[in-house]
Design an enzyme around this catalytic site. Structure first.
Site, PDB file in Angstrom:
ATOM      1  N   CYS A 103       0.846  -1.189   0.000  1.00 27.19           N
ATOM      2  CA  CYS A 103       0.000   0.000   0.000  1.00 27.19           C
ATOM      3  C   CYS A 103       0.881   1.239   0.000  1.00 27.19           C
ATOM      4  O   CYS A 103       1.851   1.305   0.748  1.00 27.19           O
ATOM      5  CB  CYS A 103      -0.886  -0.019   1.247  1.00 27.19           C
ATOM      6  SG  CYS A 103      -1.998   1.387   1.352  1.00 27.19           S
ATOM      7  N   HIS A 145      -9.082  -3.980  -1.510  1.00 27.55           N
ATOM      8  CA  HIS A 145      -8.047  -3.193  -0.827  1.00 27.55           C
ATOM      9  C   HIS A 145      -8.313  -1.688  -1.015  1.00 27.55           C
ATOM     10  O   HIS A 145      -8.320  -0.923  -0.040  1.00 27.55           O
ATOM     11  CB  HIS A 145      -6.671  -3.570  -1.382  1.00 27.55           C
ATOM     12  CG  HIS A 145      -5.540  -2.717  -0.881  1.00 27.55           C
ATOM     13  ND1 HIS A 145      -4.449  -3.239  -0.222  1.00 27.55           N
ATOM     14  CD2 HIS A 145      -5.333  -1.371  -0.940  1.00 27.55           C
ATOM     15  CE1 HIS A 145      -3.635  -2.238   0.120  1.00 27.55           C
ATOM     16  NE2 HIS A 145      -4.145  -1.105  -0.316  1.00 27.55           N
ATOM     17  N   GLU A 146      -8.555  -1.272  -2.264  1.00 28.67           N
ATOM     18  CA  GLU A 146      -8.754   0.164  -2.534  1.00 28.67           C
ATOM     19  C   GLU A 146      -9.987   0.702  -1.828  1.00 28.67           C
ATOM     20  O   GLU A 146      -9.946   1.768  -1.207  1.00 28.67           O
ATOM     21  CB  GLU A 146      -8.890   0.418  -4.036  1.00 28.67           C
ATOM     22  CG  GLU A 146      -7.613   0.465  -4.821  1.00 28.67           C
ATOM     23  CD  GLU A 146      -6.413   1.007  -4.082  1.00 28.67           C
ATOM     24  OE1 GLU A 146      -6.501   2.075  -3.441  1.00 28.67           O
ATOM     25  OE2 GLU A 146      -5.375   0.347  -4.125  1.00 28.67           O
ATOM     26  N   HIS A 149     -10.068   1.577   1.871  1.00 28.20           N
ATOM     27  CA  HIS A 149      -9.574   2.904   2.267  1.00 28.20           C
ATOM     28  C   HIS A 149     -10.729   3.870   2.504  1.00 28.20           C
ATOM     29  O   HIS A 149     -10.610   4.810   3.292  1.00 28.20           O
ATOM     30  CB  HIS A 149      -8.660   3.493   1.179  1.00 28.20           C
ATOM     31  CG  HIS A 149      -7.263   2.943   1.191  1.00 28.20           C
ATOM     32  ND1 HIS A 149      -6.394   3.143   2.236  1.00 28.20           N
ATOM     33  CD2 HIS A 149      -6.580   2.205   0.282  1.00 28.20           C
ATOM     34  CE1 HIS A 149      -5.227   2.565   1.962  1.00 28.20           C
ATOM     35  NE2 HIS A 149      -5.320   1.974   0.784  1.00 28.20           N
TER      36      HIS A 149
HETATM   37 NI    NI Z   1      -3.680   0.979  -0.100  1.00 26.69          NI
END
Ligand code: NI
Length: 177
Positions: A103, A145-146, A149
């Site tokens: 990341c 994953h994105e 956030h």
């Molecule tokens: Ni990330």
């Protein structure tokens, strides 16, 4: 256009849930400028995805630019640079598989994370048109994953085996698949 600073783990704003964009905001010059900057920033830092909270903007907005082709995870389909506004993930099949994730907000580290491998993404494009994507395998992991956030979640929160969190150098030396 400009490269923005990516905030890193420890910055409190990385942990705050982002808010949805209204249609008027999505069409605004300010958000279009932000997206341009996010694209510049993603390419400058050399990543495959970037969420607005990573450049300290509190919106449910992310970009993904996944080059296809051969990789350590096999031959991958490409996801050409796409802007996702207010994305939602629906898990089609909860069967999970693990990948090594990194990341831009956690530089220098890798972690092995298991996530569902068959999902559907619905979102709005920057021009207001609807997006519907079905994803399997590594791309499914990238999107989860994105979009994590946008909820203030980092991949390190999802590690189940802390012996599989490590520095890039040791990853390449001892663990790279
Ligand atoms: Ni990330």
């Amino acid at each position: 256009m400009a490269v923005r600073k990516i905030i890193r783990m420890g910055h409190p704003n990385l942990r705050k849930p982002a808010r949805e964009l209204t249609d008027a905001e999505r069409d605004s010059e300010e958000i279009h400028r932000l997206v341009d900057d996010m694209v510049d920033t993603l390419h400058d830092y050399g990543g495959i995805g970037l969420a607005a909270p990573q450049v300290d903007e509190p919106y449910r907005l992310a970009i993904i630019d996944l080059p296809g082709g051969p990789s350590r995870y096999g031959d991958l389909p490409a996801v050409p640079l796409t802007v996702f506004v207010n994305p939602v993930i629906n898990v089609i099949n909860p069967d999970s598989a693990g990948y090594w994730e990194g990341c831009l907000s956690v530089p220098g580290l890798r972690g092995f994370i298991e996530r569902p491998q068959h999902i559907e993404v619905t979102a709005t494009a920057l021009d207001g048109s609807p997006i519907e994507l079905e994803l399997k395998g590594f791309p499914a992991t990238v999107f989860q994953h994105e979009f994590d956030h946008l909820d203030g979640t980092l991949y390190v929160d999802r590690i189940t085996d802390s012996s599989k969190l490590m520095f890039d150098e040791e990853f390449e030396r001892y663990h790279a698949p």
